[in-house]
Scaffold this motif. Structure first.
Motif, PDB file in Angstrom:
ATOM      1  N   PRO A   1       0.805  -1.232   0.000  1.00  0.00           N
ATOM      2  CA  PRO A   1       0.000   0.000   0.000  1.00  0.00           C
ATOM      3  C   PRO A   1       0.832   1.274   0.000  1.00  0.00           C
ATOM      4  O   PRO A   1       0.391   2.297  -0.529  1.00  0.00           O
ATOM      5  N   ASP A   2       2.049   1.231   0.569  1.00  0.00           N
ATOM      6  CA  ASP A   2       2.884   2.435   0.633  1.00  0.00           C
ATOM      7  C   ASP A   2       3.306   2.930  -0.744  1.00  0.00           C
ATOM      8  O   ASP A   2       3.763   4.063  -0.872  1.00  0.00           O
ATOM      9  N   ILE A   3       3.153   2.107  -1.782  1.00  0.00           N
ATOM     10  CA  ILE A   3       3.539   2.569  -3.120  1.00  0.00           C
ATOM     11  C   ILE A   3       2.598   3.675  -3.581  1.00  0.00           C
ATOM     12  O   ILE A   3       2.991   4.546  -4.348  1.00  0.00           O
ATOM     13  N   ALA A   4       1.349   3.630  -3.149  1.00  0.00           N
ATOM     14  CA  ALA A   4       0.370   4.722  -3.311  1.00  0.00           C
ATOM     15  C   ALA A   4       0.398   5.367  -4.694  1.00  0.00           C
ATOM     16  O   ALA A   4       0.799   6.513  -4.867  1.00  0.00           O
ATOM     17  N   TRP A   5      -0.067   4.605  -5.691  1.00  0.00           N
ATOM     18  CA  TRP A   5      -0.109   5.139  -7.062  1.00  0.00           C
ATOM     19  C   TRP A   5      -0.841   6.484  -7.120  1.00  0.00           C
ATOM     20  O   TRP A   5      -1.897   6.655  -6.532  1.00  0.00           O
ATOM     21  N   GLY A   6      -0.259   7.418  -7.847  1.00  0.00           N
ATOM     22  CA  GLY A   6      -0.895   8.713  -8.054  1.00  0.00           C
ATOM     23  C   GLY A   6      -0.841   9.648  -6.868  1.00  0.00           C
ATOM     24  O   GLY A   6      -1.405  10.746  -6.918  1.00  0.00           O
ATOM     25  N   LYS A   7      -0.142   9.249  -5.809  1.00  0.00           N
ATOM     26  CA  LYS A   7       0.031  10.111  -4.632  1.00  0.00           C
ATOM     27  C   LYS A   7       1.513  10.175  -4.286  1.00  0.00           C
ATOM     28  O   LYS A   7       2.200  11.120  -4.615  1.00  0.00           O
ATOM     29  N   ARG A   8       2.009   9.113  -3.633  1.00  0.00           N
ATOM     30  CA  ARG A   8       3.439   9.068  -3.353  1.00  0.00           C
ATOM     31  C   ARG A   8       4.230   8.746  -4.618  1.00  0.00           C
ATOM     32  O   ARG A   8       5.295   9.311  -4.861  1.00  0.00           O
ATOM     33  N   SER A   9       3.708   7.812  -5.412  1.00  0.00           N
ATOM     34  CA  SER A   9       4.396   7.375  -6.631  1.00  0.00           C
ATOM     35  C   SER A   9       3.719   7.999  -7.842  1.00  0.00           C
ATOM     36  O   SER A   9       2.552   7.710  -8.136  1.00  0.00           O
ATOM     37  N   ARG A  10       4.452   8.841  -8.533  1.00  0.00           N
ATOM     38  CA  ARG A  10       3.885   9.569  -9.665  1.00  0.00           C
ATOM     39  C   ARG A  10       4.651   9.318 -10.970  1.00  0.00           C
ATOM     40  O   ARG A  10       4.054   9.194 -12.026  1.00  0.00           O
ATOM     41  N   VAL A  11       5.990   9.227 -10.923  1.00  0.00           N
ATOM     42  CA  VAL A  11       6.797   9.099 -12.146  1.00  0.00           C
ATOM     43  C   VAL A  11       7.530   7.762 -12.115  1.00  0.00           C
ATOM     44  O   VAL A  11       8.307   7.484 -11.207  1.00  0.00           O
ATOM     45  N   ILE A  12       7.280   6.949 -13.145  1.00  0.00           N
ATOM     46  CA  ILE A  12       7.773   5.569 -13.169  1.00  0.00           C
ATOM     47  C   ILE A  12       8.582   5.326 -14.444  1.00  0.00           C
ATOM     48  O   ILE A  12       8.278   5.871 -15.502  1.00  0.00           O
ATOM     49  N   LEU A  13       9.599   4.482 -14.318  1.00  0.00           N
ATOM     50  CA  LEU A  13      10.372   4.010 -15.469  1.00  0.00           C
ATOM     51  C   LEU A  13      10.013   2.553 -15.697  1.00  0.00           C
ATOM     52  O   LEU A  13      10.114   1.731 -14.787  1.00  0.00           O
ATOM     53  N   ASP A  14       9.573   2.236 -16.929  1.00  0.00           N
ATOM     54  CA  ASP A  14       9.211   0.864 -17.281  1.00  0.00           C
ATOM     55  C   ASP A  14      10.246   0.321 -18.247  1.00  0.00           C
ATOM     56  O   ASP A  14      10.372   0.792 -19.386  1.00  0.00           O
ATOM     57  N   VAL A  15      11.020  -0.668 -17.795  1.00  0.00           N
ATOM     58  CA  VAL A  15      12.130  -1.219 -18.572  1.00  0.00           C
ATOM     59  C   VAL A  15      11.635  -2.374 -19.427  1.00  0.00           C
ATOM     60  O   VAL A  15      11.003  -3.305 -18.921  1.00  0.00           O
ATOM     61  N   GLY A  16      11.936  -2.323 -20.741  1.00  0.00           N
ATOM     62  CA  GLY A  16      11.497  -3.392 -21.628  1.00  0.00           C
ATOM     63  C   GLY A  16       9.992  -3.440 -21.708  1.00  0.00           C
ATOM     64  O   GLY A  16       9.346  -4.425 -21.367  1.00  0.00           O
ATOM     65  N   CYS A  17       9.400  -2.355 -22.201  1.00  0.00           N
ATOM     66  CA  CYS A  17       7.970  -2.076 -22.027  1.00  0.00           C
ATOM     67  C   CYS A  17       7.049  -2.853 -22.946  1.00  0.00           C
ATOM     68  O   CYS A  17       5.835  -2.818 -22.758  1.00  0.00           O
ATOM     69  N   GLY A  18       7.573  -3.529 -23.986  1.00  0.00           N
ATOM     70  CA  GLY A  18       6.675  -4.139 -24.959  1.00  0.00           C
ATOM     71  C   GLY A  18       5.872  -3.065 -25.671  1.00  0.00           C
ATOM     72  O   GLY A  18       6.421  -2.066 -26.127  1.00  0.00           O
ATOM     73  N   VAL A  19       4.559  -3.240 -25.747  1.00  0.00           N
ATOM     74  CA  VAL A  19       3.700  -2.239 -26.389  1.00  0.00           C
ATOM     75  C   VAL A  19       3.173  -1.231 -25.361  1.00  0.00           C
ATOM     76  O   VAL A  19       2.255  -0.468 -25.636  1.00  0.00           O
ATOM     77  N   ALA A  20       3.749  -1.238 -24.159  1.00  0.00           N
ATOM     78  CA  ALA A  20       3.523  -0.221 -23.125  1.00  0.00           C
ATOM     79  C   ALA A  20       2.118  -0.223 -22.542  1.00  0.00           C
ATOM     80  O   ALA A  20       1.623   0.817 -22.106  1.00  0.00           O
ATOM     81  N   SER A  21       1.471  -1.380 -22.485  1.00  0.00           N
ATOM     82  CA  SER A  21       0.143  -1.434 -21.861  1.00  0.00           C
ATOM     83  C   SER A  21       0.210  -1.066 -20.388  1.00  0.00           C
ATOM     84  O   SER A  21      -0.708  -0.440 -19.851  1.00  0.00           O
ATOM     85  N   PHE A  22       1.291  -1.434 -19.708  1.00  0.00           N
ATOM     86  CA  PHE A  22       1.451  -1.061 -18.297  1.00  0.00           C
ATOM     87  C   PHE A  22       1.376   0.454 -18.150  1.00  0.00           C
ATOM     88  O   PHE A  22       0.597   0.981 -17.338  1.00  0.00           O
ATOM     89  N   GLY A  23       2.161   1.184 -18.939  1.00  0.00           N
ATOM     90  CA  GLY A  23       2.140   2.645 -18.880  1.00  0.00           C
ATOM     91  C   GLY A  23       0.814   3.222 -19.331  1.00  0.00           C
ATOM     92  O   GLY A  23       0.345   4.227 -18.787  1.00  0.00           O
ATOM     93  N   GLY A  24       0.196   2.589 -20.323  1.00  0.00           N
ATOM     94  CA  GLY A  24      -1.081   3.090 -20.827  1.00  0.00           C
ATOM     95  C   GLY A  24      -2.179   3.036 -19.788  1.00  0.00           C
ATOM     96  O   GLY A  24      -3.019   3.949 -19.711  1.00  0.00           O
TER      97      GLY A  24
END
Length: 544
Positions: free
Chosen positions: A198-221
């Motif tokens: 829970p401490d990762i807190a998407w969109g609050k504590r965690s805002r900018v992410i690096l995705d390594v080997g993203c494929g078609v980037a569905s994770f980022g999308g």
């Protein structure tokens, strides 16, 4: 599209006078929305060019000589613009498709052939459109499907179709939203991570992410649904056109590889780094590649690894897991969670980078070693990788010594380490410079870009600010359904750490070289006071 020339003339006209110095003078029109009076001073850089901020070129010692032709007798130079003659044809990226240079490489099997190798003479050719090209489908529909004619590649669909990456359907390419690691949807996978930690807190504590080997980037999308920005990257042609698919979908991505050089980002800026089945050999050669992620990861930030060594028991996987366990422990990364997603049948290990140097100093062996005091962890333009650990910042007023404000407060608040003791880019005390820049771009964007220039923002998704400074332009576009790649030129003030501190992202670039993206990938390019600077260096070439 859809507007006649007569329609365009009805829009408010914006006039500017530009002196030879490249500085704007206030326009005479009463409805002028560019700065006038005191605000015009904002755009006049200080006599020290970049205030007290160093330049990336100086940090990396990679400033190039201006081209001799531009320094010649002053005769007018003419160019003949022809279609590019390359085997890559419609997908030509000059610095990644330099076949002549690549053939001369003495490979050490470190992906040198997929790194940047820019031609000595920048190309002056035009990249042709693929046959049948159409205006891209608008966001958010583009996340699920794109025109096949715009990205006419099928090998990835054939190779990865069973893994839920991409499928061909009539005139469209469809993206089910899954992938090898999240067959039941990226959002389920994303939420599973937060449920595990829970401490990762998407969109609050965690805002900018690096995705390594993203494929078609569905994770980022799908991270956009959690108010998170993801910088995705993968090598060109590792799987056919994966990054091109991502950009056509309206998802941030660049062609890059973890090879022999540092990635073009400053140190300690990503809140989270993610790797799902990216198959990067993190554990070899003293952990050199994982140590590059350590350079980029913010103190206290998380590394989410959901590759097969985490949850499979094949001999090779077990060997890699044991090696990674030893390496991460020696790097003082603490494994805060190891869990398995029972629905997708994949496991994940989440590590946290330390906030201080205590663990480094208590290690029984100096391996990996701490970097030398002379090493500049922020130098990132053509700088070789090093298998060492940069010391963490000490002191209450040093960048990285504490976590940024929660999102979205961090967007508007001056970073705690920017104060009046240093001079900003425009000559004011740095904190005042930051505030004035943000006020300026909020005014210009609201009165000009959004309402006064005839831009149909429903058709704009991928935006690039080619000279971002503090990221004010991107910050002012926050309410638009766009993402902005903030570029800090290597010969400008190194303000990119400030951009990241605000919860935005970007990278370094030298605009005398081609950018590492496929053709036709940006809907809007913004270049404030860029060309006047480039004229001092060389002729401007750009194939974004």
């Amino acid at each position: 599209e859809g507007k006649s020339e007569d329609d365009a003339t009805e829009q408010p006209q914006i006039e500017e006078k530009v002196e030879e110095s490249g500085e704007k003078e206030p326009a005479a029109k009463a409805n002028e929305v560019f700065p006038d009076g005191a605000q015009s001073e904002l755009l006049k850089e200080s006599n020290t060019e970049n205030g007290s901020f160093p330049t990336q070129a100086a940090e990396s010692k990679n400033e190039k000589e201006a081209q001799a032709a531009s320094k010649s007798s002053g005769d007018e130079i003419t160019y003949s613009w022809k279609l590019c003659n390359s085997s890559a044809v419609t997908d030509y990226i000059p610095c990644l498709d330099n076949e002549k240079a690549i053939k001369k490489l003495h490979s050490t099997k470190h992906y040198e052939h997929r790194e940047r190798h820019c031609p000595a003479e920048p190309p002056t050719c035009l990249v042709p459109l693929p046959e049948g090209y159409k205006r891209p489908i608008e966001w958010p529909k583009s996340r699920d499907k794109v025109w096949y004619s715009n990205v006419p590649h099928t090998k990835l669909a054939e190779y990865k179709g069973h893994q839920n990456w991409v499928k061909v359907s009539g005139d469209h390419l469809l993206f089910p939203g899954g992938g090898t690691q999240f067959k039941n949807g990226a959002l389920h996978y994303i939420d599973t991570i937060q449920q595990a930690l829970p401490d990762i807190a998407w969109g609050k504590r965690s805002r900018v992410i690096l995705d390594v080997g993203c494929g078609v980037a569905s994770f980022g999308g799908y991270m956009f649904d959690r108010d998170v920005l993801t910088m995705s990257f993968a090598p060109k042609d590792e799987h056919e056109a994966q990054v091109q698919f991502a950009l056509e979908r309206g998802i941030p991505a660049i062609s890059a590889v973890m090879g022999t050089k540092r990635l073009p980002y400053p140190s300690r800026v990503f809140d989270v780094i993610h790797c799902a089945r990216c198959r990067v050999p993190w554990h070899i050669e003293g952990g050199k590649l994982l140590l590059e992620l350590n350079r980029l990861l913010r103190p206290g930030g998380y590394f989410v690894w959901s590759a097969t060594p985490v949850y499979q028991k094949l001999p090779e996987d077990v060997e890699i897991w044991n090696a990674m366990s030893s390496l991460t422990k020696s790097m003082c990364w603490k494994m805060v969670k190891k869990t398995k997603d029972t629905l997708n049948q994949v496991g994940m290990a989440i590590y946290q980078k330390p906030m201080d140097n205590n663990c480094y100093e208590k290690r029984s062996e100096d391996s990996p070693p701490l970097c030398k005091e002379t090493d500049d962890a922020d130098a990132a333009w053509n700088v070789p990788l090093q298998a060492c650990i940069p010391k963490l910042p000490i002191g209450p007023s040093v960048r990285g010594s504490k976590w940024p404000e929660m999102w979205p407060q961090r967007l508007e608040k001056t970073p705690f380490w920017i104060d009046g003791s240093r001079v900003g880019v425009y000559g004011k005390p740095a904190n005042e410079d930051f505030e004035a820049d943000y006020a300026h771009w909020k005014r210009v964007v609201s009165k000009s870009y959004v309402n006064g220039m005839g831009i149909d923002w429903s058709k704009v998704r991928n935006v690039m600010d080619m000279r971002a400074v503090y990221g004010g332009f991107a910050a002012a576009l926050r309410d638009q359904k766009v993402w902005v790649m903030n570029i800090v030129p290597i010969d400008s003030a190194d303000t990119l750490p400030i951009v990241y501190e605000r919860g935005l992202f970007g990278m370094y670039h030298d605009w005398c070289e081609s950018f590492s993206t496929y053709p036709r990938t940006y809907d809007l390019l913004h270049a404030d006071h860029l060309f006047s600077k480039l004229k001092k260096r060389s002729v401007f070439y750009c194939l974004v």
